[in-house]
Design a protein around this motif. Structure first.
Motif, PDB file in Angstrom:
ATOM      1  N   GLN A 105       1.160  -0.688  -0.257  1.00  0.00           N
ATOM      2  CA  GLN A 105       0.214  -0.484   0.040  1.00  0.00           C
ATOM      3  C   GLN A 105       0.742   1.115   0.446  1.00  0.00           C
ATOM      4  OE1 GLN A 105      -3.614  -0.017  -0.010  1.00  0.00           O
ATOM      5  NE2 GLN A 105      -2.816  -2.343  -0.847  1.00  0.00           N
TER       6      GLN A 105
ATOM      7  N   ARG B 136       2.037   2.022  -3.133  1.00  0.00           N
ATOM      8  CA  ARG B 136       1.589   2.514  -4.264  1.00  0.00           C
ATOM      9  C   ARG B 136       0.938   3.936  -4.297  1.00  0.00           C
ATOM     10  NH1 ARG B 136      -4.392  -0.268  -3.551  1.00  0.00           N
ATOM     11  NH2 ARG B 136      -4.705   0.383  -5.220  1.00  0.00           N
TER      12      ARG B 136
ATOM     13  N   GLY C 139       7.155  -2.662  -4.410  1.00  0.00           N
ATOM     14  CA  GLY C 139       5.953  -2.958  -4.446  1.00  0.00           C
ATOM     15  C   GLY C 139       6.200  -4.558  -4.295  1.00  0.00           C
TER      16      GLY C 139
END
Length: 227
Positions: free
Chosen positions: A165, A168, A216
């Motif tokens: 998260q 992102r 990520g």
């Protein structure tokens, strides 16, 4: 040369990663809760030391003030908690593990975010575990499948999702999770089958990636680890 902070770096994986990154020419800060042990480690390695209790807001804020400019944050500090039968594990057993393994990396990241955003090549490495991989823990025959618990593995799964998260949310920062693998350290009473150098391979690699590097992802020394 990058300026790198490694939390919990006075021993085991953090210490070895610091040694290797210093050897590679980087300026490394040793973050440790214990002033005595942290200073001893920093002096032995030729690193700089900052007192840092990752569970304390004031300590983390003071460390960010002391360190100043930063290119790479390695959230290495973590605890295993007590491995005991699931039926005997209470919420009070789980809570401190999440405090150190999940809440602390977010706290440290947020405190150092302004410094990272000023860097030309900002990188974050969250030291996680294959024990937090749903794929690995449910695959018969893997190291990770041999342990059942409701504190450590869930905390590392949460750290993996936090990594995803954050990556992102901050596309300008390379943010990945590192799985050292089953490494012989104090953490597991030296029962692991990998050396500490092998265990730090992925940490050292991810700490030195460039702006075109991965983000990520959960990776070990062999490549991408499935979530």
């Amino acid at each position: 040369m990058s300026t790198i902070l490694i939390t919990g770096a006075n021993r085991s994986l953090g210490y070895e990663a610091a040694r290797r990154l210093i050897e590679a020419g980087h300026d490394v800060w040793i973050g440790a809760r214990s002033v005595e042990r942290g200073q001893e480690a920093a002096e032995a390695l030729g690193a700089r030391f900052v007192q840092l209790d990752v569970t304390d807001d004031a300590s983390v804020a003071a460390a960010a003030e002391t360190v100043g400019a930063l290119d790479v944050l390695v959230n290495n500090a973590g605890i295993a908690g007590e491995f005991k039968p699931v039926a005997e594990t209470t919420v009070d057993d789980v809570r401190p593990v999440f405090e150190v393994n999940v809440f602390a990396p977010l706290r440290v990241f947020q405190a150092f975010l302004p410094a990272l955003e000023r860097s030309a090549n900002p990188v974050v490495v969250n030291v996680s575990s294959g024990m937090g991989s749903l794929a690995r823990t449910t695959e018969p025959g893997t190291d990770e499948n041999g342990f059942t618990n409701v504190h450590y593995s869930p905390s590392k799964a949460a750290l993996n999702m936090l990594t995803s998260q954050l990556a992102r949310s901050y596309p300008g920062i390379r943010i990945n999770a590192a799985d050292p693998g089953y490494t012989a350290t104090d953490f597991n009473h030296h029962s692991g089958h990998q050396t500490v150098e092998e265990g730090t391979d992925v940490i050292v690699e991810l700490a030195q990636i460039g702006p075109d590097g991965p983000t990520g992802e959960l990776r070990d020394r062999h490549g991408v680890v499935p979530w």
